[in-house]
Every structure is written in structure tokens, then in C-alpha cells.
Design a protein around this motif. Sequence first.
Motif, PDB file in Angstrom:
ATOM      1  N   HIS A  61      -3.621   0.080   7.304  1.00 37.11           N
ATOM      2  CA  HIS A  61      -3.816  -1.332   6.992  1.00 37.11           C
ATOM      3  C   HIS A  61      -5.289  -1.597   6.640  1.00 37.11           C
ATOM      4  O   HIS A  61      -5.606  -2.273   5.656  1.00 37.11           O
ATOM      5  CB  HIS A  61      -3.370  -2.170   8.205  1.00 37.11           C
ATOM      6  CG  HIS A  61      -3.186  -3.615   7.919  1.00 37.11           C
ATOM      7  ND1 HIS A  61      -2.535  -4.462   8.763  1.00 37.11           N
ATOM      8  CD2 HIS A  61      -3.609  -4.390   6.888  1.00 37.11           C
ATOM      9  CE1 HIS A  61      -2.540  -5.675   8.257  1.00 37.11           C
ATOM     10  NE2 HIS A  61      -3.193  -5.666   7.121  1.00 37.11           N
ATOM     11  N   LYS A  91     -13.032 -14.488  -1.582  1.00 37.60           N
ATOM     12  CA  LYS A  91     -11.781 -13.795  -1.245  1.00 37.60           C
ATOM     13  C   LYS A  91     -12.018 -12.288  -1.074  1.00 37.60           C
ATOM     14  O   LYS A  91     -11.573 -11.684  -0.096  1.00 37.60           O
ATOM     15  CB  LYS A  91     -10.736 -14.053  -2.342  1.00 37.60           C
ATOM     16  CG  LYS A  91      -9.425 -13.330  -2.079  1.00 37.60           C
ATOM     17  CD  LYS A  91      -8.444 -13.514  -3.213  1.00 37.60           C
ATOM     18  CE  LYS A  91      -7.055 -13.027  -2.861  1.00 37.60           C
ATOM     19  NZ  LYS A  91      -6.920 -11.604  -2.585  1.00 37.60           N
ATOM     20  N   ASN A 155       4.485 -10.269   5.780  1.00 32.42           N
ATOM     21  CA  ASN A 155       4.535  -9.048   6.597  1.00 32.42           C
ATOM     22  C   ASN A 155       3.646  -9.169   7.843  1.00 32.42           C
ATOM     23  O   ASN A 155       3.937  -8.604   8.900  1.00 32.42           O
ATOM     24  CB  ASN A 155       4.082  -7.881   5.696  1.00 32.42           C
ATOM     25  CG  ASN A 155       3.728  -6.630   6.464  1.00 32.42           C
ATOM     26  OD1 ASN A 155       2.561  -6.423   6.792  1.00 32.42           O
ATOM     27  ND2 ASN A 155       4.714  -5.812   6.766  1.00 32.42           N
ATOM     28  N   PHE A 218       6.771  -4.001   1.072  1.00 31.86           N
ATOM     29  CA  PHE A 218       7.354  -4.129   2.418  1.00 31.86           C
ATOM     30  C   PHE A 218       7.825  -2.789   2.977  1.00 31.86           C
ATOM     31  O   PHE A 218       8.280  -2.724   4.117  1.00 31.86           O
ATOM     32  CB  PHE A 218       8.515  -5.143   2.390  1.00 31.86           C
ATOM     33  CG  PHE A 218       8.032  -6.547   2.122  1.00 31.86           C
ATOM     34  CD1 PHE A 218       7.619  -7.356   3.166  1.00 31.86           C
ATOM     35  CD2 PHE A 218       7.946  -7.041   0.829  1.00 31.86           C
ATOM     36  CE1 PHE A 218       7.136  -8.638   2.930  1.00 31.86           C
ATOM     37  CE2 PHE A 218       7.464  -8.318   0.578  1.00 31.86           C
ATOM     38  CZ  PHE A 218       7.060  -9.119   1.631  1.00 31.86           C
ATOM     39  N   GLU A 226      11.096   5.635   8.294  1.00 28.96           N
ATOM     40  CA  GLU A 226      10.945   6.676   9.313  1.00 28.96           C
ATOM     41  C   GLU A 226      10.516   6.095  10.668  1.00 28.96           C
ATOM     42  O   GLU A 226      10.997   6.513  11.719  1.00 28.96           O
ATOM     43  CB  GLU A 226       9.860   7.627   8.788  1.00 28.96           C
ATOM     44  CG  GLU A 226       9.746   8.930   9.493  1.00 28.96           C
ATOM     45  CD  GLU A 226       8.535   9.703   8.935  1.00 28.96           C
ATOM     46  OE1 GLU A 226       8.190   9.542   7.736  1.00 28.96           O
ATOM     47  OE2 GLU A 226       7.944  10.449   9.733  1.00 28.96           O
ATOM     48  N   PHE A 287       7.852   4.215  -6.405  1.00 32.48           N
ATOM     49  CA  PHE A 287       7.109   3.971  -5.151  1.00 32.48           C
ATOM     50  C   PHE A 287       6.663   5.303  -4.541  1.00 32.48           C
ATOM     51  O   PHE A 287       5.500   5.501  -4.196  1.00 32.48           O
ATOM     52  CB  PHE A 287       8.034   3.192  -4.209  1.00 32.48           C
ATOM     53  CG  PHE A 287       7.528   3.010  -2.804  1.00 32.48           C
ATOM     54  CD1 PHE A 287       6.558   2.062  -2.513  1.00 32.48           C
ATOM     55  CD2 PHE A 287       8.046   3.765  -1.754  1.00 32.48           C
ATOM     56  CE1 PHE A 287       6.106   1.875  -1.207  1.00 32.48           C
ATOM     57  CE2 PHE A 287       7.604   3.579  -0.453  1.00 32.48           C
ATOM     58  CZ  PHE A 287       6.637   2.629  -0.172  1.00 32.48           C
TER      59      PHE A 287
HETATM   60  N1  FAQ Z   1       2.381   1.497   0.612  1.00 36.85           N
HETATM   61  O1  FAQ Z   1       8.658   4.175   8.183  1.00 36.85           O
HETATM   62  P1  FAQ Z   1       8.018   3.175   7.282  1.00 36.85           P
HETATM   63  C1  FAQ Z   1      -2.900  -6.712   1.881  1.00 36.85           C
HETATM   64  C2  FAQ Z   1       4.658   4.413   4.122  1.00 36.85           C
HETATM   65  S1  FAQ Z   1      -2.702  -5.632   3.166  1.00 36.85           S
HETATM   66  C3  FAQ Z   1       2.005   2.700   1.092  1.00 36.85           C
HETATM   67  O2  FAQ Z   1       8.797   1.953   6.943  1.00 36.85           O
HETATM   68  P2  FAQ Z   1       6.143   1.599   8.809  1.00 36.85           P
HETATM   69  C4  FAQ Z   1      -4.030  -7.696   1.970  1.00 36.85           C
HETATM   70  C5  FAQ Z   1       4.456   4.301   5.620  1.00 36.85           C
HETATM   71  O3  FAQ Z   1       3.075   4.144   5.920  1.00 36.85           O
HETATM   72  C6  FAQ Z   1      -1.341  -4.608   2.672  1.00 36.85           C
HETATM   73  N2  FAQ Z   1       2.701   3.337   2.061  1.00 36.85           N
HETATM   74  O4  FAQ Z   1       6.558   2.800   7.858  1.00 36.85           O
HETATM   75  C7  FAQ Z   1      -4.658  -7.839   0.652  1.00 36.85           C
HETATM   76  C8  FAQ Z   1       5.050   5.596   6.091  1.00 36.85           C
HETATM   77  O5  FAQ Z   1       4.168   6.661   5.791  1.00 36.85           O
HETATM   78  P3  FAQ Z   1       3.523   7.631   6.954  1.00 36.85           P
HETATM   79  C9  FAQ Z   1      -1.095  -3.590   3.699  1.00 36.85           C
HETATM   80  C10 FAQ Z   1       3.794   2.727   2.545  1.00 36.85           C
HETATM   81  O6  FAQ Z   1       4.723   1.822   9.178  1.00 36.85           O
HETATM   82  C11 FAQ Z   1      -4.104  -8.661  -0.305  1.00 36.85           C
HETATM   83  C12 FAQ Z   1       6.223   5.776   5.147  1.00 36.85           C
HETATM   84  O7  FAQ Z   1       5.933   5.019   3.986  1.00 36.85           O
HETATM   85  N3  FAQ Z   1      -0.399  -4.169   4.803  1.00 36.85           N
HETATM   86  O8  FAQ Z   1      -2.153  -6.639   0.994  1.00 36.85           O
HETATM   87  C13 FAQ Z   1       4.216   1.464   2.108  1.00 36.85           C
HETATM   88  O9  FAQ Z   1       7.124   1.405   9.907  1.00 36.85           O
HETATM   89  C14 FAQ Z   1      -4.718  -8.799  -1.547  1.00 36.85           C
HETATM   90  C15 FAQ Z   1       7.555   5.337   5.756  1.00 36.85           C
HETATM   91  O10 FAQ Z   1       7.594   3.892   5.913  1.00 36.85           O
HETATM   92  C16 FAQ Z   1      -0.187  -3.465   5.934  1.00 36.85           C
HETATM   93  O11 FAQ Z   1      -0.607  -2.341   6.056  1.00 36.85           O
HETATM   94  C17 FAQ Z   1       3.467   0.851   1.095  1.00 36.85           C
HETATM   95  N4  FAQ Z   1       3.796  -0.349   0.570  1.00 36.85           N
HETATM   96  O12 FAQ Z   1       6.240   0.307   7.856  1.00 36.85           O
HETATM   97  C18 FAQ Z   1      -5.836  -7.163   0.375  1.00 36.85           C
HETATM   98  C19 FAQ Z   1       0.543  -4.203   7.043  1.00 36.85           C
HETATM   99  N5  FAQ Z   1       5.343   1.126   2.783  1.00 36.85           N
HETATM  100  O13 FAQ Z   1       2.607   6.747   7.759  1.00 36.85           O
HETATM  101  C20 FAQ Z   1      -6.458  -7.307  -0.876  1.00 36.85           C
HETATM  102  C21 FAQ Z   1       0.730  -3.363   8.263  1.00 36.85           C
HETATM  103  C22 FAQ Z   1       5.607   2.152   3.619  1.00 36.85           C
HETATM  104  O14 FAQ Z   1       4.649   8.173   7.769  1.00 36.85           O
HETATM  105  C23 FAQ Z   1      -5.889  -8.142  -1.835  1.00 36.85           C
HETATM  106  N6  FAQ Z   1       1.680  -2.304   8.060  1.00 36.85           N
HETATM  107  N7  FAQ Z   1       4.682   3.114   3.453  1.00 36.85           N
HETATM  108  O15 FAQ Z   1       2.746   8.673   6.223  1.00 36.85           O
HETATM  109  C24 FAQ Z   1       3.029  -2.450   8.180  1.00 36.85           C
HETATM  110  O16 FAQ Z   1       3.522  -3.544   8.427  1.00 36.85           O
HETATM  111  C25 FAQ Z   1       3.892  -1.220   8.061  1.00 36.85           C
HETATM  112  O17 FAQ Z   1       3.054  -0.089   8.218  1.00 36.85           O
HETATM  113  C26 FAQ Z   1       4.675  -1.125   6.707  1.00 36.85           C
HETATM  114  C27 FAQ Z   1       5.424   0.212   6.687  1.00 36.85           C
HETATM  115  C28 FAQ Z   1       5.672  -2.258   6.608  1.00 36.85           C
HETATM  116  C29 FAQ Z   1       3.694  -1.156   5.514  1.00 36.85           C
END
Ligand code: FAQ
Length: 335
Positions: A61, A91, A155, A218, A226, A287
Motif C-alpha cells: 500500500h 494532491k 477499498n 480491487f 489467495e 491484470f
Molecule cells: N495491484 O489475495 P489477494 C491509491 C495482489 S492506493 C497489484 O486478493 P489481498 C491511492 C495481492 O497483493 C492503491 N497487486 O490479496 C492513490 C496479492 O499478491 P501477493 C493501493 C494486486 O492483499 C490514488 C495477489 O494479488 N491500495 O490508489 C492488486 O487480500 C491516486 C492476490 O490478491 C491498497 O494497497 C492490484 N490491484 O487483497 C494514490 C489498499 N490486487 O501479495 C495516488 C490496501 C491484488 O500475494 C493517486 N490493500 N494484488 O504477492 C488491500 O486492500 C489489498 O491488499 C488488496 C488485495 C485488495 C489490494
Amino acid sequence: MYTQAMDIPDPAQPAPATPDLADPAQLARFEAVLSGGGRIEAQDWMPAAYRKTLLRQISQHAHSEIVGMLPEGNWISRAPSLKRKAILIAKVQDEGGHGLYLYGAAETLGARRADLIDALLAGRAKYSSIFNYPTLGWADVGVIGWLVDGAAIMNQIPLCRCSYGPYARAMIRICKEESFHQRQGYEALLVMMRGTGAQRRMVQDAVDRWWWKCLAMFGPPDADSEHGAQSMRWGIKRMGNDELRQKFIDATVPQAQILGVTLPDPQLKWNDERGHYDHGPIDWEEFRSTLAGDGPCNRERIATRAEAHENGRWVREAALAHARKQQQRAQGAGT
Ligand code: FAQ
């Protein structure tokens, strides 16, 4: 160091050893805190796997926030007015601040920030897929605010109730700032949509390019997630990837109607029975390939971060030299 922790580990000491084979009394206390809806704090005992998954999520994150500065940062020097430039600078600085809170929260788990940054720059750590796509025009900046920050808030609101205290507290402040980010993006787009035909076409083109990528933010469908089920059991995640994605779609469709843009999904349709919008299939192959490093901007993003890190080396060295001098003075005064 900025931290959301009540207290933090001494960086000179190794991370607290957390035995994989839990003491039953400690495990019982940990589970009682979780089932009572309480918070685990930095100095509390926690299972090694809980610590590991928190570190994984919080550090990814944090990386997402600082890599996320780049697509919009690219437009600061080309903003169309002084007002838009001031908003955009604020921002982008906020996103840098979010990175700091989150690296601080990761450090409370015993990680060293330098190691986390090394992992990012060496390509060993993930960051959000969304930041590997290019910002081709000014409308992209508005669409990032509206849709990317909109998805991020959806999220992140449940993460304010995360069972790990330092992460939850960081998220409260981050969500407040993300909410301003989302509004400024939507307002910028409203202005463009009231402008010329060319401006309206720019907005529609940006929406067409970002919509599907935002849905993928998401994470994979719950069936392929996983970590999802275990993170929900531990109260790290409070909602599944699919539920949050659906909530985002349901909230965004009426906003698109007010704006006057079409979301690029012919299958997007209200389903009375489900009480939600149905949507078309997400391209998970794309993705996965972006996560594997083959998105359009992966290499450029890491190269830019590596250069910024190198350019900041003298600041880190100067800060450490200053801290050492202060410490020597304090020791001298004490003898
Ligand atoms: N991108 O088992 P799950 C923002 C990976 S902040 C890359 O479902 P989990 C602000 C995941 O890490 C945006 N990788 O994993 C802003 C795992 O890999 P690993 C970031 C992804 O953790 C705005 C594998 O896939 N927000 O935007 C992604 O239960 C504008 C399996 O997935 C956060 O980080 C993806 N999209 O759920 C800044 C929020 N999706 O670790 C600048 C916190 C999944 O085994 C400008 N994080 N993966 O190698 C979360 O809520 C969770 O970690 C998820 C993934 C929902 C992202």
C-alpha cells in the motif's frame, strides 16, 4: 519519524521474535481481542503469519502511494491554470504523505524502511496495478481523481476498522484526504464537460481507458484471492474484493450519468433481483501480466522512483549526520 503507533520498536534492536508455534495463552488472548472487535497494537503478541500478511499489505500500500505520485506528477508543469496546478501539487504531496504514514505503520511491525524501498526498486515488491498506465491528457488527471481515488476510498474505508491499530489509524487520515482528491477530480471533469466538444471527447476517452483498470484495482475475484479469506478472519480486511468492486460500480454509475459520460461496458445494467448493477468480464490476463512487470509503464515507474531515491541520498545522509551530531552533543552534555 512519523508513526501511527502508540509506541514503536527500537530500530537498533532486531524485530521481536514471534514463535510460529504459539503459546496457547497468547494465542487465546490474540483471538479474544479480535473476536471482541478490539485492536492489536505494535507491542502485542501476534502470530507470525498475521504480522507477515500485514507487512505485505501495508508495504504494498505504501509503495502504491509513492508510485501513485508519478502519473499525476507528470502533469504539474502542464496544468491548465494556477488553481488546477495548486490543487494538483497539494494532491500529489498528500500521496507522498500517505506513503510516509504507511511506511511508519510497517516499521511498527519490525520492518526497516530501507529494506522495503530496496524491495520496491529491485522489483521484488508489488504496488497497485493502476499506476502502470500512462496519463495521456489533462482529462486523465480528473479521471484519476474521480475513479482511481474513488476506488481507493471504497477499498480503504473498511481498512479504518482494521484489527491492527497503527494501520487503522493511518487509514482514517488517509481516507479524509482521499475524499478531497476524489471531489477535486470530479469537479475538474464537470467543468470540462460544460466546455467544448473537444473537451468532452477528452473526458470520454480518458474514462474509456481507465474504467476497466479501476475495477481491477480491487484485486482478483474472491474465488482466486489467495489471502482474502484469512485476512477477513483476522479482521485485516473487512470486505471481500468482489463486494467492494460491486459497491464501487453501484456508486459510480449515477455519478457518470450526472457527468454525462458513458462507462465503456455494454453489459452494465441494473439488476432488480440482485439490487446491483451487472457488469461485463474483467480482463484478468492483462491484470496478471501488469503485475508480472509487463504493463505499459512498469519499467518507467521503477526507473523514476530509483532516480528520485538516488537524488535524495544526500538528504538522508545529512539527516543521519545531524542526528549523530545531536546525539554526541547530548552525550557530551550528560558527562
Ligand atoms: N495491484 O489475495 P489477494 C491509491 C495482489 S492506493 C497489484 O486478493 P489481498 C491511492 C495481492 O497483493 C492503491 N497487486 O490479496 C492513490 C496479492 O499478491 P501477493 C493501493 C494486486 O492483499 C490514488 C495477489 O494479488 N491500495 O490508489 C492488486 O487480500 C491516486 C492476490 O490478491 C491498497 O494497497 C492490484 N490491484 O487483497 C494514490 C489498499 N490486487 O501479495 C495516488 C490496501 C491484488 O500475494 C493517486 N490493500 N494484488 O504477492 C488491500 O486492500 C489489498 O491488499 C488488496 C488485495 C485488495 C489490494
